[in-house]
Enzyme design. Structure first.
Site, PDB file in Angstrom:
ATOM      1  N   ASP A  30       0.852  -1.190   0.000  1.00 11.36           N
ATOM      2  CA  ASP A  30       0.000   0.000   0.000  1.00 11.36           C
ATOM      3  C   ASP A  30       0.891   1.245   0.000  1.00 11.36           C
ATOM      4  O   ASP A  30       1.896   1.311   0.720  1.00 11.36           O
ATOM      5  CB  ASP A  30      -0.917  -0.012   1.230  1.00 11.36           C
ATOM      6  CG  ASP A  30      -2.063   0.983   1.099  1.00 11.36           C
ATOM      7  OD1 ASP A  30      -3.222   0.539   1.010  1.00 11.36           O
ATOM      8  OD2 ASP A  30      -1.804   2.206   1.115  1.00 11.36           O
ATOM      9  N   ASN A  86     -12.860  -3.386   2.464  1.00 11.48           N
ATOM     10  CA  ASN A  86     -13.824  -2.298   2.502  1.00 11.48           C
ATOM     11  C   ASN A  86     -14.740  -2.420   1.288  1.00 11.48           C
ATOM     12  O   ASN A  86     -14.259  -2.625   0.166  1.00 11.48           O
ATOM     13  CB  ASN A  86     -13.106  -0.944   2.485  1.00 11.48           C
ATOM     14  CG  ASN A  86     -12.247  -0.734   3.717  1.00 11.48           C
ATOM     15  OD1 ASN A  86     -12.623  -1.118   4.816  1.00 11.48           O
ATOM     16  ND2 ASN A  86     -11.078  -0.143   3.537  1.00 11.48           N
ATOM     17  N   GLN A  93     -14.629   2.170   1.067  1.00 14.89           N
ATOM     18  CA  GLN A  93     -13.891   1.781  -0.141  1.00 14.89           C
ATOM     19  C   GLN A  93     -13.602   3.011  -0.991  1.00 14.89           C
ATOM     20  O   GLN A  93     -14.515   3.771  -1.343  1.00 14.89           O
ATOM     21  CB  GLN A  93     -14.709   0.763  -0.957  1.00 14.89           C
ATOM     22  CG  GLN A  93     -13.933   0.210  -2.142  1.00 14.89           C
ATOM     23  CD  GLN A  93     -14.691  -0.897  -2.882  1.00 14.89           C
ATOM     24  OE1 GLN A  93     -15.850  -1.185  -2.586  1.00 14.89           O
ATOM     25  NE2 GLN A  93     -14.032  -1.511  -3.847  1.00 14.89           N
ATOM     26  N   HIS A  99     -10.070  -5.507  -3.351  1.00 16.30           N
ATOM     27  CA  HIS A  99      -8.750  -5.724  -2.761  1.00 16.30           C
ATOM     28  C   HIS A  99      -8.889  -6.120  -1.299  1.00 16.30           C
ATOM     29  O   HIS A  99      -9.788  -5.658  -0.607  1.00 16.30           O
ATOM     30  CB  HIS A  99      -7.862  -4.485  -2.893  1.00 16.30           C
ATOM     31  CG  HIS A  99      -8.485  -3.214  -2.403  1.00 16.30           C
ATOM     32  ND1 HIS A  99      -9.409  -2.524  -3.145  1.00 16.30           N
ATOM     33  CD2 HIS A  99      -8.338  -2.513  -1.256  1.00 16.30           C
ATOM     34  CE1 HIS A  99      -9.793  -1.441  -2.469  1.00 16.30           C
ATOM     35  NE2 HIS A  99      -9.161  -1.419  -1.319  1.00 16.30           N
ATOM     36  N   ILE A 100      -7.974  -6.964  -0.879  1.00 12.74           N
ATOM     37  CA  ILE A 100      -7.899  -7.358   0.528  1.00 12.74           C
ATOM     38  C   ILE A 100      -6.673  -6.671   1.123  1.00 12.74           C
ATOM     39  O   ILE A 100      -5.557  -6.821   0.609  1.00 12.74           O
ATOM     40  CB  ILE A 100      -7.751  -8.886   0.685  1.00 12.74           C
ATOM     41  CG1 ILE A 100      -8.886  -9.614  -0.035  1.00 12.74           C
ATOM     42  CG2 ILE A 100      -7.718  -9.256   2.179  1.00 12.74           C
ATOM     43  CD1 ILE A 100      -8.706 -11.134  -0.075  1.00 12.74           C
ATOM     44  N   HIS A 101      -6.889  -5.897   2.191  1.00 14.09           N
ATOM     45  CA  HIS A 101      -5.761  -5.328   2.931  1.00 14.09           C
ATOM     46  C   HIS A 101      -5.210  -6.418   3.855  1.00 14.09           C
ATOM     47  O   HIS A 101      -5.975  -7.069   4.574  1.00 14.09           O
ATOM     48  CB  HIS A 101      -6.220  -4.167   3.821  1.00 14.09           C
ATOM     49  CG  HIS A 101      -6.775  -2.986   3.077  1.00 14.09           C
ATOM     50  ND1 HIS A 101      -6.048  -1.840   2.860  1.00 14.09           N
ATOM     51  CD2 HIS A 101      -7.988  -2.765   2.526  1.00 14.09           C
ATOM     52  CE1 HIS A 101      -6.796  -0.953   2.208  1.00 14.09           C
ATOM     53  NE2 HIS A 101      -7.990  -1.495   1.998  1.00 14.09           N
TER      54      HIS A 101
HETATM   55  P1  5GP Z   1      -9.787   1.237   0.193  1.00 16.97           P
HETATM   56  O1  5GP Z   1     -10.133   2.386   1.067  1.00 16.97           O
HETATM   57  O2  5GP Z   1     -10.359   1.356  -1.199  1.00 16.97           O
HETATM   58  O3  5GP Z   1     -10.090  -0.086   0.840  1.00 16.97           O
HETATM   59  O4  5GP Z   1      -8.211   1.247   0.089  1.00 16.97           O
HETATM   60  C1  5GP Z   1      -7.502   1.722  -1.004  1.00 16.97           C
HETATM   61  C2  5GP Z   1      -6.041   1.644  -0.629  1.00 16.97           C
HETATM   62  O5  5GP Z   1      -5.285   1.872  -1.799  1.00 16.97           O
HETATM   63  C3  5GP Z   1      -5.611   2.716   0.394  1.00 16.97           C
HETATM   64  O6  5GP Z   1      -5.073   2.083   1.544  1.00 16.97           O
HETATM   65  C4  5GP Z   1      -4.571   3.532  -0.359  1.00 16.97           C
HETATM   66  O7  5GP Z   1      -3.486   3.943   0.453  1.00 16.97           O
HETATM   67  C5  5GP Z   1      -4.129   2.585  -1.456  1.00 16.97           C
HETATM   68  N1  5GP Z   1      -3.687   3.244  -2.678  1.00 16.97           N
HETATM   69  C6  5GP Z   1      -4.291   4.289  -3.309  1.00 16.97           C
HETATM   70  N2  5GP Z   1      -3.615   4.633  -4.418  1.00 16.97           N
HETATM   71  C7  5GP Z   1      -2.553   3.783  -4.501  1.00 16.97           C
HETATM   72  C8  5GP Z   1      -1.474   3.641  -5.439  1.00 16.97           C
HETATM   73  O8  5GP Z   1      -1.363   4.356  -6.441  1.00 16.97           O
HETATM   74  N3  5GP Z   1      -0.569   2.663  -5.186  1.00 16.97           N
HETATM   75  C9  5GP Z   1      -0.655   1.850  -4.102  1.00 16.97           C
HETATM   76  N4  5GP Z   1       0.299   0.934  -3.944  1.00 16.97           N
HETATM   77  N5  5GP Z   1      -1.661   1.955  -3.195  1.00 16.97           N
HETATM   78  C10 5GP Z   1      -2.600   2.908  -3.397  1.00 16.97           C
END
Ligand code: 5GP
Ligand code: ZN
Length: 112
Positions: A30, A86, A93, A99-101
């Site tokens: 991330d 999320n 989200q 995606h899985i964190h």
């Molecule tokens: P969400 O809130 O959709 O579950 O999480 C999206 C995640 O993607 C966030 O933790 C954010 O830091 C990550 N993220 C956003 N843009 C990028 C990117 O360009 N590259 C990477 N590696 N992670 C990203």
């Protein structure tokens, strides 16, 4: 789909710090880590969110789930780890490509 950030990472159009890849799945760090280890596990095919899954995705989802403990082990998360998905705006989200964190190690925030 063409505007999807994670599809662009899969296509190699945007760089990412990749830690694992196979035919179905890509794993990268991330960009804004919330803990010492913070990986994102994504399918290579575009799926908006959990809400879009169908029976045809069952094998893919099982594969992603079973990959998580292997990744955690490879990252040295011997004490345990946290996984988060999320879903939708109300679920926090931000990127609408499933995606899985996978989080663990120092700095793992509390979860209330
Ligand atoms: P969400 O809130 O959709 O579950 O999480 C999206 C995640 O993607 C966030 O933790 C954010 O830091 C990550 N993220 C956003 N843009 C990028 C990117 O360009 N590259 C990477 N590696 N992670 C990203
Ligand atoms: Zn996508």
């Amino acid at each position: 789909m063409s505007d999807c950030l994670f599809c662009k990472i899969v296509a190699g159009e945007i760089p990412a710090d990749k830690v694992y890849e196979d035919k179905q799945v890509l794993v990268f760090r991330d960009i804004n880590p919330k803990a010492e280890v913070h990986l994102l596990v994504i399918p290579k095919v575009h799926i908006d969110s959990l809400d879009e899954l169908t029976e045809g995705d069952d094998e893919l989802i099982a594969h992603m789930m079973r990959l998580l403990p292997k990744l955690a082990s490879e990252q040295g998360l011997t004490e345990g780890y946290r996984t988060i998905i999320n879903t939708g705006k109300g679920g926090g989200q931000l990127i609408f490509h499933l995606h899985i964190h996978l989080l663990g190690g120092k700095g793992l925030p509390g979860f209330q």
